[in-house]
Scaffold this motif. Structure first.
Motif, PDB file in Angstrom:
ATOM      1  N   LYS A   1      63.042  51.600 135.710  1.00  0.00           N
ATOM      2  CA  LYS A   1      61.593  51.441 135.750  1.00  0.00           C
ATOM      3  C   LYS A   1      60.311  50.851 136.011  1.00  0.00           C
ATOM      4  CE  LYS A   1      63.881  55.607 134.168  1.00  0.00           C
ATOM      5  NZ  LYS A   1      64.114  56.198 135.282  1.00  0.00           N
TER       6      LYS A   1
ATOM      7  N   ASP B   1      57.146  49.143 137.357  1.00  0.00           N
ATOM      8  CA  ASP B   1      56.016  49.858 137.731  1.00  0.00           C
ATOM      9  C   ASP B   1      55.135  50.397 138.848  1.00  0.00           C
ATOM     10  OD1 ASP B   1      52.851  50.153 137.821  1.00  0.00           O
ATOM     11  OD2 ASP B   1      52.437  49.793 135.788  1.00  0.00           O
TER      12      ASP B   1
ATOM     13  N   SER C   1      63.846  48.677 141.221  1.00  0.00           N
ATOM     14  CA  SER C   1      62.723  49.248 140.420  1.00  0.00           C
ATOM     15  C   SER C   1      62.722  50.764 139.971  1.00  0.00           C
ATOM     16  CB  SER C   1      61.951  49.807 141.711  1.00  0.00           C
ATOM     17  OG  SER C   1      61.177  49.189 142.122  1.00  0.00           O
TER      18      SER C   1
ATOM     19  N   LYS D   1      53.541  47.517 140.943  1.00  0.00           N
ATOM     20  CA  LYS D   1      54.041  45.897 140.470  1.00  0.00           C
ATOM     21  C   LYS D   1      54.913  46.251 142.201  1.00  0.00           C
ATOM     22  CE  LYS D   1      53.471  44.846 135.945  1.00  0.00           C
ATOM     23  NZ  LYS D   1      54.340  44.532 134.725  1.00  0.00           N
TER      24      LYS D   1
END
Length: 295
Positions: A167, A169, A163, A172
């Motif tokens: 990057k 979200d 993550s 998500k």
């Protein structure tokens, strides 16, 4: 899980009953023989007492069987959840992560989830890890008292790292983490079923009452037809013992027996589905063993 009604399935069941079956046949035969040649037939027990005893045993057996099946069915439902959540996890990872994945994150998640399913099933059965699982653990240098829990932790650690690097979200990321949490919940349910022992005193009580019924039954039957008396004195207790044994077998669904929840077969299904998700190609289904059960 039993899938065929053949002689092997019958023998599997009878091997748990043969001692009780032998004792009941021996007792009924001896009592009837003595009854024919002595004054033992003067000793009678009112049929109402036998009826009340049989009714008590039947009620206890009904409760016992219902509780045992409930444990087995809960275990099967939990593994159904594991199948669904495993598919969901890999689908989310594949869809949410960018197509450019230099760290091969999707494949690592998929491989680890497959190993997690096999490791969980083998841990619940208290088996040594299979070669497939052990090779993965050695390659990844994973060691812990609870390997399935450690693998889920690896999921979370890699999710955090990916993550940050990709990057992802935050929404998500939270969805994927929620799926991992549900897998952890399912693992906890399995461990609860495995570690919760059905009260032994209850089993002893039912078994004792069945033998009490078998002991008094010949004295409450009509002595006109001795062979019929022997048959009835054998059949009724054996039927009750068979029902009790069925409950005993079902109450522990993770014991590596033919009647267990088929965790290995379900893990094979999960592996097949995950490979199809990440490769977008049809994967050949692993052939089922030609046996009277699947494990």
């Amino acid at each position: 899980m039993l899938v065929k009604n053949n002689y092997k399935a019958i023998f599997f069941f009878l091997k748990h009953l043969w001692i009780d079956l032998f004792l009941i046949i021996l007792y009924a035969s001896i009592i009837t023989t003595i009854d024919l040649y002595t004054y033992l037939h003067l000793l009678t027990i009112p049929l109402s007492i036998t009826t009340v005893t049989g009714t008590i045993v039947a009620l206890l057996l009904a409760f016992r069987t219902a509780q045992s099946y409930d444990r087995w069915w809960e275990a099967r439902k939990v593994w159904g959840e594991i199948v669904n959540e495993s598919r969901t996890l890999i689908r989310q990872v594949k869809q949410f992560f960018p197509t450019e994945d230099p760290d091969n994150t999707v494949a690592e998640f998929a491989n680890r989830q497959i190993i997690w399913c096999y490791a969980l099933s083998e841990s619940l059965r208290k088996q040594a890890f299979s070669v497939k699982v052990q090779n993965y653990l050695d390659a990844e240098k994973i060691s812990a008292n609870n390997i399935p829990s450690k693998l889920l932790t690896k999921h979370s650690e890699q999710l955090k790292k990916a993550s940050h690097n990709l990057k992802l979200d935050p929404i998500k990321q939270a969805q994927i983490d929620s799926t991992i949490s549900r897998l952890n919940d399912s693992m906890g349910k399995c461990e609860r079923i495995k570690n919760t022992i059905f009260p032994r005193s209850y089993s002893f009580l039912i078994h004792f009452l069945i033998y009490v019924l078998a002991s008094i039954l010949p004295f409450g039957l009509d002595d006109i037809f001795p062979f019929t008396e022997v048959a009835i004195a054998i059949i009724i207790p054996v039927i009750l013992l068979a029902v009790e044994e069925t409950a005993i077998i079902m109450q522990d669904p993770f014991e590596n027996r033919p009647t267990d929840v088929p965790m290995t077969a379900l893990s094979n299904t999960i592996e097949n589905n995950i490979m199809e998700i990440i490769t977008d190609e049809k994967v050949e289904i692993i052939a089922k063993p030609k046996s009277f059960y699947i494990n």
